[in-house]
Design an enzyme around this catalytic site. Structure first.
Site, PDB file in Angstrom:
ATOM      1  N   SER A  35       0.834  -1.216   0.000  1.00  0.00           N
ATOM      2  CA  SER A  35       0.000   0.000   0.000  1.00  0.00           C
ATOM      3  C   SER A  35       0.860   1.254   0.000  1.00  0.00           C
ATOM      4  O   SER A  35       1.718   1.425   0.862  1.00  0.00           O
ATOM      5  CB  SER A  35      -0.884   0.048   1.251  1.00  0.00           C
ATOM      6  OG  SER A  35      -1.799  -0.997   1.239  1.00  0.00           O
ATOM      7  N   HIS A  66      -3.729   0.768  -4.639  1.00  0.00           N
ATOM      8  CA  HIS A  66      -3.088  -0.338  -5.358  1.00  0.00           C
ATOM      9  C   HIS A  66      -3.497  -0.253  -6.832  1.00  0.00           C
ATOM     10  O   HIS A  66      -4.678  -0.236  -7.145  1.00  0.00           O
ATOM     11  CB  HIS A  66      -3.567  -1.691  -4.809  1.00  0.00           C
ATOM     12  CG  HIS A  66      -3.040  -2.013  -3.452  1.00  0.00           C
ATOM     13  ND1 HIS A  66      -1.905  -2.763  -3.266  1.00  0.00           N
ATOM     14  CD2 HIS A  66      -3.482  -1.695  -2.224  1.00  0.00           C
ATOM     15  CE1 HIS A  66      -1.682  -2.888  -1.968  1.00  0.00           C
ATOM     16  NE2 HIS A  66      -2.630  -2.252  -1.311  1.00  0.00           N
ATOM     17  N   HIS A  88      -5.454  -9.434  -1.563  1.00  0.00           N
ATOM     18  CA  HIS A  88      -5.568  -9.638  -0.116  1.00  0.00           C
ATOM     19  C   HIS A  88      -6.749 -10.541   0.220  1.00  0.00           C
ATOM     20  O   HIS A  88      -7.737 -10.582  -0.511  1.00  0.00           O
ATOM     21  CB  HIS A  88      -5.809  -8.304   0.598  1.00  0.00           C
ATOM     22  CG  HIS A  88      -4.782  -7.248   0.316  1.00  0.00           C
ATOM     23  ND1 HIS A  88      -4.825  -6.460  -0.807  1.00  0.00           N
ATOM     24  CD2 HIS A  88      -3.683  -6.867   1.012  1.00  0.00           C
ATOM     25  CE1 HIS A  88      -3.791  -5.624  -0.788  1.00  0.00           C
ATOM     26  NE2 HIS A  88      -3.086  -5.850   0.291  1.00  0.00           N
ATOM     27  N   TYR A  90      -8.879  -9.927   2.498  1.00  0.00           N
ATOM     28  CA  TYR A  90     -10.069  -9.116   2.811  1.00  0.00           C
ATOM     29  C   TYR A  90     -10.840  -8.677   1.575  1.00  0.00           C
ATOM     30  O   TYR A  90     -11.966  -8.214   1.669  1.00  0.00           O
ATOM     31  CB  TYR A  90      -9.706  -7.905   3.682  1.00  0.00           C
ATOM     32  CG  TYR A  90      -8.741  -6.923   3.061  1.00  0.00           C
ATOM     33  CD1 TYR A  90      -9.130  -6.072   2.036  1.00  0.00           C
ATOM     34  CD2 TYR A  90      -7.424  -6.859   3.503  1.00  0.00           C
ATOM     35  CE1 TYR A  90      -8.247  -5.170   1.470  1.00  0.00           C
ATOM     36  CE2 TYR A  90      -6.519  -5.962   2.947  1.00  0.00           C
ATOM     37  CZ  TYR A  90      -6.944  -5.122   1.931  1.00  0.00           C
ATOM     38  OH  TYR A  90      -6.055  -4.264   1.371  1.00  0.00           O
ATOM     39  N   GLU A  91     -10.221  -8.818   0.398  1.00  0.00           N
ATOM     40  CA  GLU A  91     -10.971  -8.512  -0.821  1.00  0.00           C
ATOM     41  C   GLU A  91     -11.933  -9.647  -1.173  1.00  0.00           C
ATOM     42  O   GLU A  91     -12.722  -9.525  -2.105  1.00  0.00           O
ATOM     43  CB  GLU A  91      -9.995  -8.281  -1.979  1.00  0.00           C
ATOM     44  CG  GLU A  91      -9.158  -7.021  -1.820  1.00  0.00           C
ATOM     45  CD  GLU A  91      -8.063  -6.916  -2.863  1.00  0.00           C
ATOM     46  OE1 GLU A  91      -8.318  -6.348  -3.929  1.00  0.00           O
ATOM     47  OE2 GLU A  91      -6.954  -7.416  -2.605  1.00  0.00           O
ATOM     48  N   ALA A 118       2.609  -2.259   4.180  1.00  0.00           N
ATOM     49  CA  ALA A 118       2.385  -1.275   5.234  1.00  0.00           C
ATOM     50  C   ALA A 118       1.852  -2.034   6.438  1.00  0.00           C
ATOM     51  O   ALA A 118       1.035  -2.936   6.282  1.00  0.00           O
ATOM     52  CB  ALA A 118       1.370  -0.238   4.770  1.00  0.00           C
ATOM     53  N   MET A 221      -1.960  -7.206   6.812  1.00  0.00           N
ATOM     54  CA  MET A 221      -2.966  -8.054   6.158  1.00  0.00           C
ATOM     55  C   MET A 221      -2.443  -8.717   4.886  1.00  0.00           C
ATOM     56  O   MET A 221      -3.227  -9.078   4.004  1.00  0.00           O
ATOM     57  CB  MET A 221      -4.205  -7.211   5.818  1.00  0.00           C
ATOM     58  CG  MET A 221      -4.791  -6.456   7.010  1.00  0.00           C
ATOM     59  SD  MET A 221      -6.086  -5.331   6.517  1.00  0.00           S
ATOM     60  CE  MET A 221      -6.377  -4.410   8.044  1.00  0.00           C
ATOM     61  N   SER A 222      -1.125  -8.870   4.784  1.00  0.00           N
ATOM     62  CA  SER A 222      -0.590  -9.405   3.521  1.00  0.00           C
ATOM     63  C   SER A 222       0.707 -10.171   3.734  1.00  0.00           C
ATOM     64  O   SER A 222       1.043 -10.567   4.849  1.00  0.00           O
ATOM     65  CB  SER A 222      -0.345  -8.249   2.544  1.00  0.00           C
ATOM     66  OG  SER A 222       0.740  -7.461   2.983  1.00  0.00           O
ATOM     67  N   ASN A 245       1.678   3.270  11.119  1.00  0.00           N
ATOM     68  CA  ASN A 245       0.919   3.750  12.274  1.00  0.00           C
ATOM     69  C   ASN A 245       1.238   2.865  13.466  1.00  0.00           C
ATOM     70  O   ASN A 245       1.694   1.731  13.295  1.00  0.00           O
ATOM     71  CB  ASN A 245      -0.586   3.714  11.980  1.00  0.00           C
ATOM     72  CG  ASN A 245      -1.041   2.353  11.536  1.00  0.00           C
ATOM     73  OD1 ASN A 245      -0.754   1.924  10.409  1.00  0.00           O
ATOM     74  ND2 ASN A 245      -1.704   1.648  12.410  1.00  0.00           N
ATOM     75  N   HIS A 259      -6.883   4.047   6.999  1.00  0.00           N
ATOM     76  CA  HIS A 259      -6.151   3.783   5.753  1.00  0.00           C
ATOM     77  C   HIS A 259      -5.452   5.035   5.232  1.00  0.00           C
ATOM     78  O   HIS A 259      -4.404   4.949   4.606  1.00  0.00           O
ATOM     79  CB  HIS A 259      -7.114   3.219   4.700  1.00  0.00           C
ATOM     80  CG  HIS A 259      -6.434   2.672   3.485  1.00  0.00           C
ATOM     81  ND1 HIS A 259      -5.400   1.742   3.558  1.00  0.00           N
ATOM     82  CD2 HIS A 259      -6.595   2.916   2.165  1.00  0.00           C
ATOM     83  CE1 HIS A 259      -4.982   1.457   2.339  1.00  0.00           C
ATOM     84  NE2 HIS A 259      -5.686   2.159   1.468  1.00  0.00           N
TER      85      HIS A 259
HETATM   86 CL1  6GU Z   1      -2.702  -1.187  12.605  1.00  0.00          CL
HETATM   87  N1  6GU Z   1      -3.273  -3.338  11.288  1.00  0.00           N
HETATM   88  C1  6GU Z   1      -3.318  -4.103  10.217  1.00  0.00           C
HETATM   89  N2  6GU Z   1      -3.890  -5.299  10.340  1.00  0.00           N
HETATM   90  N3  6GU Z   1      -2.821  -3.754   9.030  1.00  0.00           N
HETATM   91  C2  6GU Z   1      -2.253  -2.557   8.945  1.00  0.00           C
HETATM   92  C3  6GU Z   1      -2.177  -1.698  10.015  1.00  0.00           C
HETATM   93  C4  6GU Z   1      -2.715  -2.142  11.216  1.00  0.00           C
HETATM   94  N4  6GU Z   1      -1.547  -0.590   9.606  1.00  0.00           N
HETATM   95  C5  6GU Z   1      -1.254  -0.746   8.330  1.00  0.00           C
HETATM   96  N5  6GU Z   1      -1.675  -1.938   7.905  1.00  0.00           N
END
Ligand code: 6GU
Length: 287
Positions: A35, A66, A88, A90-91, A118, A221-222, A245, A259
């Site tokens: 990302s 993306h 991903h 989640y898609e 990310a 998530m990847s 973050n 996001h």
């Molecule tokens: Cl805080 N969590 C997850 N699952 N994916 C992220 C994230 C956090 N920050 C960027 N990608």
């Protein structure tokens, strides 16, 4: 049990051959842009690019941030292929679709895979903007039976029970720190354990605390699914997380994961990450 969406060896071969027939690049390095890190693909010289929707058998990416292109070219003289945008869980894609590009990479002749993502920082010493070199992972969907290698095994790709204790190539980790030091990036380079979750909802506070206790330094998530399939078919793997973050760990905090923050931190570090990865690519040794 989840339905299996498997691609046969022959289907993967057909996709790879379709690509190979249209250009002269024979990539040794395969790169996956996370990302906000799609700028890496723009660095390739003498580009030949394919939209995912035009590639036989390829899924299409749906996330903001993306692009959805497979880009071939050279990076500092080395032939590369770059996924600008990945798939991903989640898609809603079945996990075998998410990892199909790794098998295509293999059949194109790729020897080394570089994955970027990310991620949220769980390690309390990490700061937003840090770059974590992955030394290991926690595959949470795998605990629940969602592993990309589930189903019949085709020995032409790899063994039934592949080892994962050596998933993240140690020489490539060292190379990243060496190249990073030369570029003056040591202050924000870290090494740690990445935990993958299905998403798309971010973690609760309790979940972050649990993952931290379990040994995760960052959560995302990847990447992990791709690593497993890449290792299964014998490619060397390097992966890094941009800490976009700080995951929320206490109930007093007013922070909320979002996001936009992820993409913003990506922009902040994008140029340095591009320099790090391209200098690494230049120095990776190949057979
Ligand atoms: Cl805080 N969590 C997850 N699952 N994916 C992220 C994230 C956090 N920050 C960027 N990608």
């Amino acid at each position: 049990l989840l339905p299996l969406h498997r691609y046969s060896y022959e289907e993967c071969r057909a996709t790879a051959d379709w690509l190979l027939a249209q250009m002269n690049v024979r990539p040794l390095v395969g790169i996956v842009c996370g990302s906000g890190l799609g700028g890496l693909a723009e660095m390739l010289k003498d580009q030949v690019a394919f939209n995912y929707k035009d590639i036989p058998n390829f899924p299409q990416s749906t996330v903001h941030g993306h692009a959805g292109r497979l880009v071939f070219g050279t990076l500092k003289g080395k032939p590369c292929v770059c996924m600008q945008g990945r798939f991903h869980l989640y898609e809603g894609y079945p996990i075998q679709k998410i990892t199909l590009p790794m098998r295509i990479f293999k059949l194109l002749g790729v020897e080394t895979v570089i994955l970027t993502n990310a991620a949220g920082g769980l390690n309390q010493d990490y700061r937003v903007g840090d770059v974590m070199i992955l030394k290991d992972h926690l595959n949470m969907p795998g605990f629940a039976g969602n592993n990309p290698l589930a189903g019949p095994n085709d020995e032409r790709f790899g063994v039934r029970f592949p080892c994962m204790s050596d998933a993240y190539d140690r020489d490539l980790q060292q190379l990243a720190f060496d190249v990073g030091a030369e570029l003056g990036y040591s202050d924000f380079l870290r090494k740690g354990v990445y935990c993958v979750l299905g998403g798309p909802s971010f973690e609760t506070i309790a979940e972050c605390r649990m993952l931290h206790k379990l040994g995760a330094d960052a959560v995302g998530m990847s990447t992990v699914h791709e690593v497993i399939v890449a290792r299964h078919c014998g490619m060397r793997v390097f992966a890094l997380s941009l800490i976009t973050n700080q995951a929320v760990m206490d109930y007093e905090s007013e922070e909320k994961a979002n996001h936009e923050e992820v993409l913003e931190t990506g922009r902040l570090r994008a140029e340095q990450l591009e320099r790090l990865v391209s200098n690494m690519v230049m120095r990776i040794e190949h057979n």
